[in-house]
Design an enzyme around this catalytic site. Structure first.
Site, PDB file in Angstrom:
ATOM      1  N   CYS A 390       4.684 -40.054  32.493  1.00  0.00           N
ATOM      2  CA  CYS A 390       4.118 -41.258  32.306  1.00  0.00           C
ATOM      3  C   CYS A 390       3.602 -41.817  33.781  1.00  0.00           C
ATOM      4  O   CYS A 390       2.277 -42.398  33.936  1.00  0.00           O
ATOM      5  CB  CYS A 390       4.909 -42.142  31.692  1.00  0.00           C
ATOM      6  SG  CYS A 390       6.571 -41.975  31.686  1.00  0.00           S
ATOM      7  N   ARG A 419      14.678 -31.807  34.141  1.00  0.00           N
ATOM      8  CA  ARG A 419      15.696 -32.533  34.062  1.00  0.00           C
ATOM      9  C   ARG A 419      16.968 -32.020  34.182  1.00  0.00           C
ATOM     10  O   ARG A 419      17.365 -30.933  33.614  1.00  0.00           O
ATOM     11  CB  ARG A 419      15.810 -33.455  32.584  1.00  0.00           C
ATOM     12  CG  ARG A 419      14.375 -34.245  32.553  1.00  0.00           C
ATOM     13  CD  ARG A 419      14.358 -35.035  31.090  1.00  0.00           C
ATOM     14  NE  ARG A 419      13.165 -35.698  31.011  1.00  0.00           N
ATOM     15  CZ  ARG A 419      12.676 -36.225  29.711  1.00  0.00           C
ATOM     16  NH1 ARG A 419      13.633 -36.728  28.850  1.00  0.00           N
ATOM     17  NH2 ARG A 419      11.567 -37.055  29.734  1.00  0.00           N
ATOM     18  N   GLN A 437       6.567 -31.273  27.473  1.00  0.00           N
ATOM     19  CA  GLN A 437       6.213 -32.348  26.561  1.00  0.00           C
ATOM     20  C   GLN A 437       4.999 -32.435  25.945  1.00  0.00           C
ATOM     21  O   GLN A 437       4.156 -32.291  26.980  1.00  0.00           O
ATOM     22  CB  GLN A 437       6.746 -33.981  27.231  1.00  0.00           C
ATOM     23  CG  GLN A 437       7.975 -33.967  27.653  1.00  0.00           C
ATOM     24  CD  GLN A 437       8.521 -35.377  27.905  1.00  0.00           C
ATOM     25  OE1 GLN A 437       7.728 -35.834  28.974  1.00  0.00           O
ATOM     26  NE2 GLN A 437       9.198 -36.047  27.405  1.00  0.00           N
ATOM     27  N   ASP A 439       2.892 -34.779  25.714  1.00  0.00           N
ATOM     28  CA  ASP A 439       2.917 -36.315  25.881  1.00  0.00           C
ATOM     29  C   ASP A 439       1.603 -36.659  25.962  1.00  0.00           C
ATOM     30  O   ASP A 439       0.556 -35.953  25.979  1.00  0.00           O
ATOM     31  CB  ASP A 439       3.389 -36.130  27.367  1.00  0.00           C
ATOM     32  CG  ASP A 439       4.107 -37.578  27.713  1.00  0.00           C
ATOM     33  OD1 ASP A 439       4.335 -38.239  26.703  1.00  0.00           O
ATOM     34  OD2 ASP A 439       4.851 -37.626  28.860  1.00  0.00           O
ATOM     35  N   HIS A 441      -0.510 -40.827  26.271  1.00  0.00           N
ATOM     36  CA  HIS A 441      -0.397 -42.128  26.551  1.00  0.00           C
ATOM     37  C   HIS A 441      -1.862 -42.879  26.206  1.00  0.00           C
ATOM     38  O   HIS A 441      -2.815 -42.535  26.481  1.00  0.00           O
ATOM     39  CB  HIS A 441      -0.302 -42.520  27.942  1.00  0.00           C
ATOM     40  CG  HIS A 441       1.141 -41.881  28.441  1.00  0.00           C
ATOM     41  ND1 HIS A 441       1.419 -40.818  29.259  1.00  0.00           N
ATOM     42  CD2 HIS A 441       2.345 -42.456  28.422  1.00  0.00           C
ATOM     43  CE1 HIS A 441       2.484 -40.267  29.111  1.00  0.00           C
ATOM     44  NE2 HIS A 441       3.305 -41.595  28.717  1.00  0.00           N
ATOM     45  N   LYS A 521       9.784 -49.141  19.295  1.00  0.00           N
ATOM     46  CA  LYS A 521       9.355 -48.130  18.933  1.00  0.00           C
ATOM     47  C   LYS A 521       9.365 -47.641  17.466  1.00  0.00           C
ATOM     48  O   LYS A 521      10.126 -48.299  16.620  1.00  0.00           O
ATOM     49  CB  LYS A 521       9.903 -46.951  19.723  1.00  0.00           C
ATOM     50  CG  LYS A 521      11.430 -46.745  19.581  1.00  0.00           C
ATOM     51  CD  LYS A 521      12.230 -45.862  20.358  1.00  0.00           C
ATOM     52  CE  LYS A 521      13.664 -45.951  19.952  1.00  0.00           C
ATOM     53  NZ  LYS A 521      14.520 -44.666  20.766  1.00  0.00           N
ATOM     54  N   HIS A 567       3.437 -44.823  24.795  1.00  0.00           N
ATOM     55  CA  HIS A 567       3.874 -43.676  24.927  1.00  0.00           C
ATOM     56  C   HIS A 567       4.182 -43.077  23.356  1.00  0.00           C
ATOM     57  O   HIS A 567       4.546 -43.826  22.488  1.00  0.00           O
ATOM     58  CB  HIS A 567       5.390 -43.445  25.359  1.00  0.00           C
ATOM     59  CG  HIS A 567       5.568 -44.192  26.466  1.00  0.00           C
ATOM     60  ND1 HIS A 567       5.493 -43.575  27.954  1.00  0.00           N
ATOM     61  CD2 HIS A 567       5.574 -45.503  27.082  1.00  0.00           C
ATOM     62  CE1 HIS A 567       5.866 -44.374  28.876  1.00  0.00           C
ATOM     63  NE2 HIS A 567       6.006 -45.425  28.419  1.00  0.00           N
TER      64      HIS A 567
END
Length: 709
Positions: A390, A419, A437, A439, A441, A521, A567
């Protein structure tokens, strides 16, 4: 007229799961199945409900094709038929009665929590030297961690090593638990001061409980007692007495090691895992589910089918995608990108490392440092391998002056992140150190937020259903006690999430206070073929990063305003989703995803070149066809193909060479007949492109337009 012996391609999306076909009727439109459940609000009942949604079908009619005609005129047969998938069908029958969960059954949650306390009491009765630590409920039961110190033999004075629990020890503990349950001790709640709690713990000689007490920041301290026999620090909830626990529905499962506080520099504890249900019937159903899950273990299937590996020489938690697994992953990625582009997303790519200052600006270094790998020095500057994507998208947004006319901006990335996970937590593809991910946005105006959330949820539905996941549970998580952002923006964002769910007509549970500190969320869990739920998709509003990165757009009035940042991830990560996918279908990937869609089995070396030519023609069409080396007897070649979960194979002999045909064999049904190469490949190509399964259903009624003609 009728089209005898034609091929019927039924939309893959018209089945509830490709692994659970039970009859030809699976290809007919299915009614939407919904089931609401009472949600739990962090251990307490709420008015919200969870819903497992049956998904709308992409088409309400099966697609009929008559392009293929068997050259040998066999009787009616089925190609790639799922109607005889007997084992998955049996699983579906067992899963008709769904098992309750902690989220939808507060009584079950209480039962498990009290069972954990009873087990801890039984362990200390059986092994007085045991020290207790923590004992939470978990998805299918509970666990409790114990520390067994070295002791001294009172007679010889010799040091006795710390106890290592065995299966026989678990039987002794379970027997002690049954006695405690039979005595029907009352479960009593008591509030005490911090000083009184410390005094009692010190008297018991429980050092781990002192640490737990120090970590509790609220007052008063609550204690739950089992009669006057045993007590523990606890916030509840519990059943009224031990006699409420069903002895025959509780089972101790296994013992594992666990470091105190997850710190490998601290004491090694012994964790007893257990499961608990409301009655023996539920326990039996759960055990059957676990037996089926063991057969479906993605780690075992991944090795057996040569899909991926974890190479310990390279380090734990790092995934090596083998050629076959890479083919499947590529198909997943291609489909993901196509769907996002069609929905107005732009695909972006960002670096794998960045200056540490970026992670300080985003707050990740302050809040998530323990989950990040160590930094590296690059020309006297400190760089950090990325744990998230992000912040990169925020920098891209800030790279230009944005107008309200530019919004919404939708940027999607299959971004690999890294991670730090402790070695003891790593688990196949489900818990790794490097993962990709899916991902994205969305930067939008406040008034655009609800429409964007609706579109994200629709996209999640469309993509997940393509992979056979058509039953979901949704949870709305609201503002926690500690948060950033004004009351107004939190209220507006929460209303937008609720409005999106209501607009779609989807029921959901509510986790009051369960949102992130930076925004509310929606979480979506998918349900697999054996009834397990998996957290995958999430849609999350963020008021934090736009402030931290000072993101702005120029409004219609010419003022500078903050955009809303959303997100969202649909798979969660490709690695984890791949593991779920393999377990969901027990390695029986559908035709459009199968790493090898068809294998040619040459009977003699004389037809090997013919097989190679057919395979080359198939590859030009984008089909994944391979030729067996022919070094084994035909029966062994067929067995190898079946064990490799290859959906279609073709036995090729001189007859096929001379006629330019292929003798087709289904993994499920055996020999199906001979077909011309061009017709068969064209049909397989259509199946691959449309993600459909193909079957011959016998005589097919003529189409309406043919009747009118």
């Amino acid at each position: 007229m009728k089209l005898g012996g034609s091929i019927v391609m039924a939309s893959f999306l018209s089945t509830s799961s490709w692994c659970r076909w039970s009859s030809a009727s699976a290809f007919l439109p299915a009614a939407t199945r919904t089931a609401t459940r009472t949600a739990a609000r962090r251990g307490a009942a709420t008015a919200g409900v969870d819903q497992i949604l049956g998904r709308p079908r992409a088409s309400t009619e099966s697609i009929h094709r008559a392009a293929l005609r068997p050259s040998s005129s066999p009787s009616a047969f089925r190609l790639f038929s799922t109607a005889v998938a007997k084992e998955p069908a049996a699983v579906e029958e067992e899963e008709e009665e769904e098992l309750p969960t902690n989220e939808n059954d507060e009584d079950l949650l209480k039962l498990r929590h009290t069972s954990a306390h009873v087990m801890a009491m039984a362990v200390q009765q059986t092994f007085p030297e045991a020290q207790v630590t923590i004992g939470p409920w978990i998805d299918n039961g509970f666990y409790y961690d114990f520390y067994f110190p070295e002791t001294t033999d009172p007679e010889s004075g010799e040091v006795v090593p710390s106890r290592k629990l065995t299966d026989q020890d678990l039987k002794r503990v379970k027997k002690a638990m049954d006695k405690i349950i039979s005595k029907n001790y009352p479960i009593l709640r008591e509030e005490v001061s911090r000083e009184e709690a410390r005094r009692r713990i010190t008297e018991l000689g429980e050092p781990f409980k002192l640490e737990i007490l120090d970590s509790i920041k609220t007052e008063p301290i609550t204690i739950y007692s089992i009669g006057e026999e045993w007590w523990d620090l606890c916030a509840g909830p519990h059943v009224e007495s031990t006699g409420k626990l069903p002895k025959k529905a509780i089972a101790l499962q296994s013992v594992a090691g666990a470091y105190w506080r997850g710190d490998e520099n601290r004491e090694m504890l012994q964790r007893i895992y257990a499961t608990a249900w409301k009655d023996p019937k539920q326990l039996k159903a759960y055990k059957k589910r676990m037996e089926e899950a063991k057969k479906r273990d993605h780690r075992v299937l991944g090795k057996k089918l040569d899909l991926f590996s974890i190479q310990e020489d390279a380090g734990g938690g790092l995934v090596f995608w083998h050629p076959k697994g890479s083919r499947v992953r590529s198909k997943i990625e291609e489909f993901w990108k196509e769907q996002h582009v069609a929905q107005g997303y732009d695909i972006v790519y960002t670096p794998h490392i960045a200056n540490l200052d970026l992670w300080k600006t985003s707050g990740h270094f302050d809040f998530y440092a323990e989950g990040m790998f160590d930094q590296m020095d690059v020309e006297n500057e400190v760089y950090q391998i990325r744990p998230m994507n992000c912040p990169f998208h925020c920098l891209m947004f800030k790279d230009d002056i944005r107008s309200y006319r530019d919004l919404p901006l939708r940027w999607a990335e299959l971004g690999t992140v890294y991670r730090y996970e402790r070695s003891g937590t790593l688990h196949g593809l489900m818990r790794v150190r490097g993962f990709t991910q899916d991902d994205a946005h969305v930067f939008c105006l406040p008034e655009q937020l609800q429409d964007e959330i609706v579109d994200v949820l629709k996209l999640a539905q469309s993509i997940l259903s393509r992979f056979g996941f058509d039953k979901y549970e949704l949870m709305l998580s609201t503002r926690p006690d500690k948060s950033v952002g004004s009351d107004q923006i939190w209220d507006d964002a929460t209303k937008a999430l609720v409005g999106a769910l209501d607009e779609l007509g989807w029921s959901y549970g509510v986790d009051e206070g369960g949102g992130a500190f930076y925004g509310p969320k929606i979480d979506l869990k998918i349900k697999d073929a054996i009834g397990r739920t998996w957290q995958c998709s999430t849609v999350q509003c963020d008021f934090n990063l736009p402030d931290r990165f000072d993101l702005e757009y120029v409004s219609a009035e010419g003022t500078r305003e903050r955009p809303i940042m959303v997100h969202r991830a649909l798979f969660g990560s490709l690695e984890r989703f791949f593991g779920i996918l393999v377990e969901n279908c027990a390695g029986e990937l559908p035709f459009w995803l199968a790493p090898v869609q068809m294998r040619l089995l040459p009977v003699t070396d004389a037809v090997y070149d013919y097989c190679k030519d057919v395979a080359a023609k198939a590859r030009k069409l984008g089909l994944r066809v391979e030729v067996d080396r022919g070094s084994e007897r035909l029966a062994k070649q067929i067995r190898n193909a079946e064990q490799g979960r290859i959906p279609v194979m073709s036995v090729v002999g001189m007859k096929e060479l001379e006629e330019g045909t292929l003798a087709v064999r289904s993994r499920k049904l055996g020999d199906l007949g001979s077909f011309s190469v061009d017709d068969l490949l064209a049909e397989l190509k259509q199946c691959d492109d449309d993600a459909v399964e193909m079957t011959t259903m016998g005589d097919v009624p003529e189409k309406e337009e043919e009747k009118s003609a």
